[in-house]
Design a protein around this motif. Sequence first.
Motif, PDB file in Angstrom:
ATOM      1  N   ASP A  58       6.086  -5.546 -13.195  1.00 29.26           N
ATOM      2  CA  ASP A  58       6.965  -6.543 -12.589  1.00 29.26           C
ATOM      3  C   ASP A  58       6.617  -6.731 -11.110  1.00 29.26           C
ATOM      4  N   LYS A  59       6.300  -5.611 -10.429  1.00 32.09           N
ATOM      5  CA  LYS A  59       6.075  -5.686  -8.982  1.00 32.09           C
ATOM      6  C   LYS A  59       4.676  -6.202  -8.639  1.00 32.09           C
ATOM      7  N   ALA A  60       3.693  -5.851  -9.480  1.00 31.91           N
ATOM      8  CA  ALA A  60       2.329  -6.275  -9.146  1.00 31.91           C
ATOM      9  C   ALA A  60       1.486  -6.473 -10.393  1.00 31.91           C
ATOM     10  N   ALA A  62      -1.788  -7.076  -9.798  1.00 30.90           N
ATOM     11  CA  ALA A  62      -2.705  -6.124  -9.152  1.00 30.90           C
ATOM     12  C   ALA A  62      -2.802  -6.505  -7.681  1.00 30.90           C
ATOM     13  N   ALA A  63      -2.662  -5.483  -6.808  1.00 27.99           N
ATOM     14  CA  ALA A  63      -2.656  -5.756  -5.357  1.00 27.99           C
ATOM     15  C   ALA A  63      -4.060  -5.719  -4.770  1.00 27.99           C
ATOM     16  N   GLY A  64      -5.061  -5.923  -5.613  1.00 28.74           N
ATOM     17  CA  GLY A  64      -6.423  -6.059  -5.092  1.00 28.74           C
ATOM     18  C   GLY A  64      -7.329  -4.928  -5.489  1.00 28.74           C
ATOM     19  N   ALA A  65      -8.565  -5.006  -4.984  1.00 28.05           N
ATOM     20  CA  ALA A  65      -9.484  -3.888  -5.155  1.00 28.05           C
ATOM     21  C   ALA A  65      -8.871  -2.674  -4.482  1.00 28.05           C
ATOM     22  N   ASP A  66      -9.247  -1.487  -4.949  1.00 28.10           N
ATOM     23  CA  ASP A  66      -8.685  -0.262  -4.378  1.00 28.10           C
ATOM     24  C   ASP A  66      -9.321  -0.013  -3.006  1.00 28.10           C
ATOM     25  N   ILE A  67      -8.528  -0.262  -1.970  1.00 30.19           N
ATOM     26  CA  ILE A  67      -9.050  -0.187  -0.600  1.00 30.19           C
ATOM     27  C   ILE A  67      -9.455   1.260  -0.268  1.00 30.19           C
ATOM     28  N   LYS A  68      -8.699   2.215  -0.834  1.00 30.98           N
ATOM     29  CA  LYS A  68      -9.007   3.623  -0.536  1.00 30.98           C
ATOM     30  C   LYS A  68     -10.354   4.016  -1.145  1.00 30.98           C
ATOM     31  N   GLU A  69     -10.690   3.444  -2.284  1.00 31.94           N
ATOM     32  CA  GLU A  69     -11.974   3.750  -2.926  1.00 31.94           C
ATOM     33  C   GLU A  69     -13.123   3.043  -2.199  1.00 31.94           C
ATOM     34  N   PHE A  83     -22.312  -3.174  -6.170  1.00 34.08           N
ATOM     35  CA  PHE A  83     -20.887  -2.862  -6.219  1.00 34.08           C
ATOM     36  C   PHE A  83     -20.072  -4.045  -6.756  1.00 34.08           C
ATOM     37  N   ILE A  84     -19.187  -3.780  -7.689  1.00 36.49           N
ATOM     38  CA  ILE A  84     -18.278  -4.705  -8.384  1.00 36.49           C
ATOM     39  C   ILE A  84     -18.933  -5.669  -9.371  1.00 36.49           C
ATOM     40  N   SER A  85     -20.261  -5.570  -9.569  1.00 36.92           N
ATOM     41  CA  SER A  85     -20.888  -6.501 -10.522  1.00 36.92           C
ATOM     42  C   SER A  85     -20.377  -6.251 -11.946  1.00 36.92           C
ATOM     43  N   GLY A 107      -6.167 -10.536  -3.651  1.00 36.49           N
ATOM     44  CA  GLY A 107      -7.569 -10.134  -3.586  1.00 36.49           C
ATOM     45  C   GLY A 107      -8.174 -10.080  -4.977  1.00 36.49           C
ATOM     46  N   GLY A 108      -8.729  -8.921  -5.320  1.00 31.47           N
ATOM     47  CA  GLY A 108      -9.314  -8.749  -6.654  1.00 31.47           C
ATOM     48  C   GLY A 108      -8.305  -8.994  -7.768  1.00 31.47           C
ATOM     49  N   GLY A 109      -7.012  -8.826  -7.491  1.00 26.24           N
ATOM     50  CA  GLY A 109      -5.973  -9.080  -8.503  1.00 26.24           C
ATOM     51  C   GLY A 109      -5.872 -10.569  -8.809  1.00 26.24           C
TER      52      GLY A 109
HETATM   53  N1  CO8 Z   1      -5.701  -0.537  -2.687  1.00 24.78           N
HETATM   54  C1  CO8 Z   1      -5.263   0.738  -2.682  1.00 24.78           C
HETATM   55  N2  CO8 Z   1      -3.964   1.061  -2.626  1.00 24.78           N
HETATM   56  C2  CO8 Z   1      -3.073   0.065  -2.564  1.00 24.78           C
HETATM   57  C3  CO8 Z   1      -3.464  -1.280  -2.559  1.00 24.78           C
HETATM   58  C4  CO8 Z   1      -4.846  -1.577  -2.633  1.00 24.78           C
HETATM   59  N3  CO8 Z   1      -5.319  -2.835  -2.682  1.00 24.78           N
HETATM   60  N4  CO8 Z   1      -2.352  -2.042  -2.468  1.00 24.78           N
HETATM   61  C5  CO8 Z   1      -1.296  -1.209  -2.440  1.00 24.78           C
HETATM   62  N5  CO8 Z   1      -1.745   0.067  -2.485  1.00 24.78           N
HETATM   63  C6  CO8 Z   1      -0.924   1.291  -2.454  1.00 24.78           C
HETATM   64  C7  CO8 Z   1      -0.392   1.560  -1.059  1.00 24.78           C
HETATM   65  O1  CO8 Z   1      -1.378   2.196  -0.263  1.00 24.78           O
HETATM   66  C8  CO8 Z   1       0.787   2.430  -1.361  1.00 24.78           C
HETATM   67  O2  CO8 Z   1       0.306   3.725  -1.634  1.00 24.78           O
HETATM   68  P1  CO8 Z   1       1.023   5.017  -0.927  1.00 24.78           P
HETATM   69  O3  CO8 Z   1       2.402   5.025  -1.508  1.00 24.78           O
HETATM   70  O4  CO8 Z   1       0.169   6.158  -1.371  1.00 24.78           O
HETATM   71  O5  CO8 Z   1       1.008   4.752   0.526  1.00 24.78           O
HETATM   72  C9  CO8 Z   1       1.319   1.864  -2.671  1.00 24.78           C
HETATM   73  O6  CO8 Z   1       0.234   1.122  -3.239  1.00 24.78           O
HETATM   74  C10 CO8 Z   1       2.481   0.911  -2.479  1.00 24.78           C
HETATM   75  O7  CO8 Z   1       2.088  -0.080  -1.531  1.00 24.78           O
HETATM   76  P2  CO8 Z   1       2.949  -0.478  -0.244  1.00 24.78           P
HETATM   77  O8  CO8 Z   1       3.747   0.685   0.209  1.00 24.78           O
HETATM   78  O9  CO8 Z   1       2.044  -1.133   0.734  1.00 24.78           O
HETATM   79  O10 CO8 Z   1       3.939  -1.551  -0.927  1.00 24.78           O
HETATM   80  P3  CO8 Z   1       4.687  -2.752  -0.205  1.00 24.78           P
HETATM   81  O11 CO8 Z   1       5.642  -3.288  -1.214  1.00 24.78           O
HETATM   82  O12 CO8 Z   1       5.178  -2.369   1.134  1.00 24.78           O
HETATM   83  O13 CO8 Z   1       3.516  -3.873   0.054  1.00 24.78           O
HETATM   84  C11 CO8 Z   1       1.602  -5.227  -0.559  1.00 24.78           C
HETATM   85  C12 CO8 Z   1       2.888  -4.515  -1.022  1.00 24.78           C
HETATM   86  C13 CO8 Z   1       1.962  -6.377   0.380  1.00 24.78           C
HETATM   87  C14 CO8 Z   1       0.905  -5.763  -1.780  1.00 24.78           C
HETATM   88  C15 CO8 Z   1       0.709  -4.218   0.201  1.00 24.78           C
HETATM   89  O14 CO8 Z   1       0.560  -3.040  -0.600  1.00 24.78           O
HETATM   90  C16 CO8 Z   1      -0.671  -4.726   0.511  1.00 24.78           C
HETATM   91  O15 CO8 Z   1      -0.847  -5.518   1.429  1.00 24.78           O
HETATM   92  N6  CO8 Z   1      -1.691  -4.255  -0.250  1.00 24.78           N
HETATM   93  C17 CO8 Z   1      -3.080  -4.603  -0.012  1.00 24.78           C
HETATM   94  C18 CO8 Z   1      -3.373  -6.018  -0.441  1.00 24.78           C
HETATM   95  C19 CO8 Z   1      -4.796  -6.376  -0.152  1.00 24.78           C
HETATM   96  O16 CO8 Z   1      -5.256  -6.424   0.972  1.00 24.78           O
HETATM   97  N7  CO8 Z   1      -5.582  -6.654  -1.200  1.00 24.78           N
HETATM   98  C20 CO8 Z   1      -6.968  -7.048  -1.113  1.00 24.78           C
HETATM   99  C21 CO8 Z   1      -7.853  -5.855  -1.250  1.00 24.78           C
HETATM  100  S1  CO8 Z   1      -9.564  -6.246  -0.956  1.00 24.78           S
HETATM  101  C22 CO8 Z   1     -10.075  -6.923  -2.404  1.00 24.78           C
HETATM  102  O17 CO8 Z   1      -9.328  -7.071  -3.337  1.00 24.78           O
HETATM  103  C23 CO8 Z   1     -11.517  -7.292  -2.481  1.00 24.78           C
HETATM  104  C24 CO8 Z   1     -11.834  -7.956  -3.799  1.00 24.78           C
HETATM  105  C25 CO8 Z   1     -13.295  -8.035  -4.068  1.00 24.78           C
HETATM  106  C26 CO8 Z   1     -13.816  -6.867  -4.809  1.00 24.78           C
HETATM  107  C27 CO8 Z   1     -13.064  -6.569  -6.099  1.00 24.78           C
HETATM  108  C28 CO8 Z   1     -13.483  -5.234  -6.700  1.00 24.78           C
HETATM  109  C29 CO8 Z   1     -12.485  -4.736  -7.727  1.00 24.78           C
END
Ligand code: CO8
Length: 257
Positions: A58-60, A62-69, A83-85, A107-109
């Motif tokens: 419900d909440k997501a 997908a919030a994108g590619a895993d930034i930590k990875e 990477f990502i191919s 993002g990736g989501g």
């Molecule tokens: N990667 C890793 N961890 C994430 C990501 C992410 N993209 N998004 C959220 N999380 C984690 C948070 O770090 C947090 O973890 P922890 O509790 O350990 O700190 C947990 O999820 C919950 O997140 P928030 O506390 O931030 O939740 P909020 O409700 O406050 O905010 C948001 C929600 C607005 C969605 C916020 O989490 C956010 O901005 N996330 C990142 C969004 C983003 O920038 N996405 C793009 C990433 S780059 C990308 O997708 C490149 C695509 C091309 C390559 C694709 C390869 C697969």
Amino acid sequence: MSYETLLTETRGAVALITLNRPKALNALNSTVMAELTEVLSAFGRDEAIGAIVLAGSDKAFAAGADIKEMQGIDFVEAYVNDFISGWEAVAATRKPMIAAVSGFALGGGCELAMMCDFIIASETAKFGQPEITLGVIPGMGGSQRLTRAVGKAKAMDMVMTGRMMDVAEAERAGLVSRIVSPERLIDEAVEAAAKIASFPRAAVLMAKEAVNRSFEGTLAEGLRFERRLFHSLFATADQKEGMAAFVEKRKPQFSNR
Ligand code: CO8
């Protein structure tokens, strides 16, 4: 089938795949990519499955590619390992695939949702390509698929400002095909998928192929391609049955032949 990052179930001829990394808002890491590729290939081979629904929570979605990875990767590693191919395999899925999006598709989501054939979204859905805020750009097709879906002005706005679009804007722009309540989302997507799965398999796959062809090459080439596929469907038993049933005012009995 059991996965670390996905839940799977079948509802009749529909496969429902749910991304399941709730603590990371379904961030897409290499395990998700590998598991999704594997499950899509398995459902692709399964003759009982006619269409697929891909959902998140419900909440997501997908919030994108895993930034930590991703954060530690350098250019040479990204380039040499391409990477990502691996996500290309998801986009190449031949069976119809509907994205059921609730909450964040960022993002990736957002790019993963756009790899599906169409997006049914709940009233809470939010779409965005926020990569610019991290110092990168979309890498899973966003600059191309979003532009084709919503046009240059909105794509440039989304990709260069990193802002989110709510679901009403996304539907107006053509990114989303239907908006439903969060409670109805999965059922609506599964019902749409079941409807698609009830039609002759060859015609459905050709319909998908023909529409996708419109994104490649010229109009003339696309029209020729469509006409050849259209002609070829007259070799199927289901074309005879579908048209006979219409003329005889009865329901068709398709055989996928
Ligand atoms: N990667 C890793 N961890 C994430 C990501 C992410 N993209 N998004 C959220 N999380 C984690 C948070 O770090 C947090 O973890 P922890 O509790 O350990 O700190 C947990 O999820 C919950 O997140 P928030 O506390 O931030 O939740 P909020 O409700 O406050 O905010 C948001 C929600 C607005 C969605 C916020 O989490 C956010 O901005 N996330 C990142 C969004 C983003 O920038 N996405 C793009 C990433 S780059 C990308 O997708 C490149 C695509 C091309 C390559 C694709 C390869 C697969």
